[in-house]
Design a protein around this motif. Sequence first.
Motif, PDB file in Angstrom:
ATOM      1  N   UNK A  30       0.843  -1.196   0.000  1.00 38.55           N
ATOM      2  CA  UNK A  30       0.000   0.000   0.000  1.00 38.55           C
ATOM      3  C   UNK A  30       0.878   1.246   0.000  1.00 38.55           C
ATOM      4  N   UNK A  31       0.417   2.260  -0.698  1.00 39.57           N
ATOM      5  CA  UNK A  31       1.181   3.490  -0.811  1.00 39.57           C
ATOM      6  C   UNK A  31       2.069   3.522  -2.028  1.00 39.57           C
ATOM      7  N   UNK A  32       2.194   2.352  -2.710  1.00 42.06           N
ATOM      8  CA  UNK A  32       3.031   2.285  -3.904  1.00 42.06           C
ATOM      9  C   UNK A  32       2.215   2.008  -5.156  1.00 42.06           C
ATOM     10  N   UNK A  33       0.945   1.663  -4.991  1.00 39.77           N
ATOM     11  CA  UNK A  33       0.134   1.218  -6.121  1.00 39.77           C
ATOM     12  C   UNK A  33      -1.052   2.145  -6.312  1.00 39.77           C
ATOM     13  N   UNK A  34      -1.240   2.622  -7.534  1.00 37.27           N
ATOM     14  CA  UNK A  34      -2.372   3.499  -7.836  1.00 37.27           C
ATOM     15  C   UNK A  34      -3.550   2.679  -8.328  1.00 37.27           C
ATOM     16  N   UNK A  35      -4.702   3.337  -8.448  1.00 35.96           N
ATOM     17  CA  UNK A  35      -5.902   2.663  -8.936  1.00 35.96           C
ATOM     18  C   UNK A  35      -5.691   2.145 -10.354  1.00 35.96           C
ATOM     19  N   UNK A  36      -5.093   2.955 -11.208  1.00 37.74           N
ATOM     20  CA  UNK A  36      -4.855   2.542 -12.590  1.00 37.74           C
ATOM     21  C   UNK A  36      -3.959   1.319 -12.641  1.00 37.74           C
ATOM     22  N   UNK A  81      -3.557   8.350  -7.658  1.00 38.16           N
ATOM     23  CA  UNK A  81      -3.237   8.445  -6.237  1.00 38.16           C
ATOM     24  C   UNK A  81      -3.007   7.062  -5.634  1.00 38.16           C
ATOM     25  N   UNK A  82      -1.963   6.909  -4.799  1.00 40.54           N
ATOM     26  CA  UNK A  82      -1.717   5.602  -4.168  1.00 40.54           C
ATOM     27  C   UNK A  82      -2.901   5.172  -3.304  1.00 40.54           C
ATOM     28  N   UNK A  83      -3.189   3.890  -3.332  1.00 38.50           N
ATOM     29  CA  UNK A  83      -4.295   3.329  -2.564  1.00 38.50           C
ATOM     30  C   UNK A  83      -3.887   3.092  -1.122  1.00 38.50           C
ATOM     31  N   UNK A  84      -4.865   3.164  -0.228  1.00 42.10           N
ATOM     32  CA  UNK A  84      -4.611   2.921   1.186  1.00 42.10           C
ATOM     33  C   UNK A  84      -4.660   1.418   1.467  1.00 42.10           C
ATOM     34  N   UNK A  85      -4.120   0.983   2.603  1.00 42.69           N
ATOM     35  CA  UNK A  85      -4.212  -0.444   2.952  1.00 42.69           C
ATOM     36  C   UNK A  85      -5.650  -0.947   2.987  1.00 42.69           C
ATOM     37  N   UNK A  86      -6.576  -0.121   3.517  1.00 34.82           N
ATOM     38  CA  UNK A  86      -7.975  -0.537   3.577  1.00 34.82           C
ATOM     39  C   UNK A  86      -8.575  -0.718   2.197  1.00 34.82           C
ATOM     40  N   UNK A  87      -8.248   0.197   1.290  1.00 34.77           N
ATOM     41  CA  UNK A  87      -8.760   0.086  -0.079  1.00 34.77           C
ATOM     42  C   UNK A  87      -8.189  -1.152  -0.765  1.00 34.77           C
ATOM     43  N   UNK A  88      -6.901  -1.390  -0.592  1.00 34.50           N
ATOM     44  CA  UNK A  88      -6.283  -2.584  -1.172  1.00 34.50           C
ATOM     45  C   UNK A  88      -6.959  -3.856  -0.677  1.00 34.50           C
ATOM     46  N   UNK A  89      -7.200  -3.922   0.617  1.00 31.12           N
ATOM     47  CA  UNK A  89      -7.810  -5.110   1.196  1.00 31.12           C
ATOM     48  C   UNK A  89      -9.216  -5.333   0.640  1.00 31.12           C
ATOM     49  N   UNK A  91     -10.464  -4.260  -2.218  1.00 30.43           N
ATOM     50  CA  UNK A  91     -10.377  -4.644  -3.627  1.00 30.43           C
ATOM     51  C   UNK A  91      -9.970  -6.107  -3.762  1.00 30.43           C
ATOM     52  N   UNK A  92      -9.040  -6.537  -2.925  1.00 33.70           N
ATOM     53  CA  UNK A  92      -8.624  -7.939  -2.957  1.00 33.70           C
ATOM     54  C   UNK A  92      -9.777  -8.871  -2.628  1.00 33.70           C
ATOM     55  N   UNK A  93     -10.571  -8.501  -1.629  1.00 31.43           N
ATOM     56  CA  UNK A  93     -11.678  -9.361  -1.229  1.00 31.43           C
ATOM     57  C   UNK A  93     -12.747  -9.442  -2.321  1.00 31.43           C
ATOM     58  N   UNK A  94     -13.084  -8.295  -2.902  1.00 30.49           N
ATOM     59  CA  UNK A  94     -14.105  -8.299  -3.949  1.00 30.49           C
ATOM     60  C   UNK A  94     -13.598  -9.003  -5.208  1.00 30.49           C
ATOM     61  N   UNK A  95     -12.349  -8.782  -5.545  1.00 26.75           N
ATOM     62  CA  UNK A  95     -11.786  -9.401  -6.748  1.00 26.75           C
ATOM     63  C   UNK A  95     -11.657 -10.908  -6.586  1.00 26.75           C
ATOM     64  N   UNK A  96     -11.410 -11.350  -5.354  1.00 23.75           N
ATOM     65  CA  UNK A  96     -11.339 -12.798  -5.139  1.00 23.75           C
ATOM     66  C   UNK A  96     -12.698 -13.451  -5.358  1.00 23.75           C
ATOM     67  N   UNK A  97     -13.769 -12.727  -5.070  1.00 17.94           N
ATOM     68  CA  UNK A  97     -15.115 -13.238  -5.361  1.00 17.94           C
ATOM     69  C   UNK A  97     -15.334 -13.329  -6.863  1.00 17.94           C
TER      70      UNK A  97
END
Length: 351
Positions: A30-36, A81-89, A91-97
């Motif tokens: 987190x903090x290194x990865x943007x939405x794009x 903008x870099x994503x927050x840890x909460x946003x990353x988590x 996105x990971x949960x929804x994408x895993x579904x």
Amino acid sequence: MLRVLLSGLGRRGGTRGWAFRSWRCRLPQAGLLSATELVQEWTAVFEKRGIPEARESSEYIMAHVLGAKTFQSLRPALRRQPLTPGQLQCIQELSSRRLQRVPVQYILGEWDFQGLNLKMAPPVFIPRPETEELVGWVLEEAAQRPSAGEAQGGPLILEVGCGSGAISLSLLHQLPQSRVIAVDKGEAAVCLTRENAQRLHLQDRIQIIPLDVTLEGSWAHLLPWGPVDLIVSNPPYVFHQDMEQLAPEIRSYEDPAALDGREKGMDIIVHILALAPRLLKDSGIFLEVDPRHPELVGSWLQGRPDLSLDLVAVRRDFCGRPRFLHIRRSGSPGGCPVGAWPGPQPARVPG
């Protein structure tokens, strides 16, 4: 529009583990990865796992987490903008579904239909974009008949098989004087329609009734509400022998009773037609059907002259398939029919 996702493509269980874990091991912090960048990462994962509409899936999930309708509607600065840890988590949960092939509508828990934001929840049938065309045809008919339901200020509409309430609530929203009776035999559908009506503040103009129209005498439950100006339905119309050919996630997540039309897909259709003369005034019945149904419905009606119903128009969907039917009482007044069905001849389907 997500053509494949709107069909609910997907499959439960079994595939999530190694694919998700192996991707997660190389996920930047987190903090290194943007939405794009994350959309690109998940698109690659989805493509590798054979997920239909991989980029659209990733973009819808990203937009949802960031509070937008679509990824394209996000401000460019927010995409970078870099994503927050909460946003990353999240996105990971929804994408895993999505890796489990859960339809995007169920993952997001909402979907837009005719400009209305509706709650979505399994196993209630997901409204498809074709059905927006059915609503549009009903609105055309209502506009041509301004006197319908004049005593009460607007038409009284019966929807058979309301599902999420998409059709009924769209008509209520666009016909401010209208009233709707919405019926469905599924408890989950009845509850979801009621919840969506309340969310949209339309609950005062809709009666939602749990009802199975295939049961003998079911029409009697509707008589107290009075004769209706028109009937509209997107009934279960999949031919029973075609059910096994549906995409796996349709079979796994959506209610099969909302899809399976039994032999030749006609079971609910013929019950609606048999019910109509007891309840209908003259504006008619609007149905969404399988492209093979115009011929079948026309032939069936010819064999039931006691119903005094005629198939007067057939319309194609945006893919060019004969998809929508308009059926009237024999001799009912109305405008020039589109694609009349004259006697035993096949219906002309306009482009």
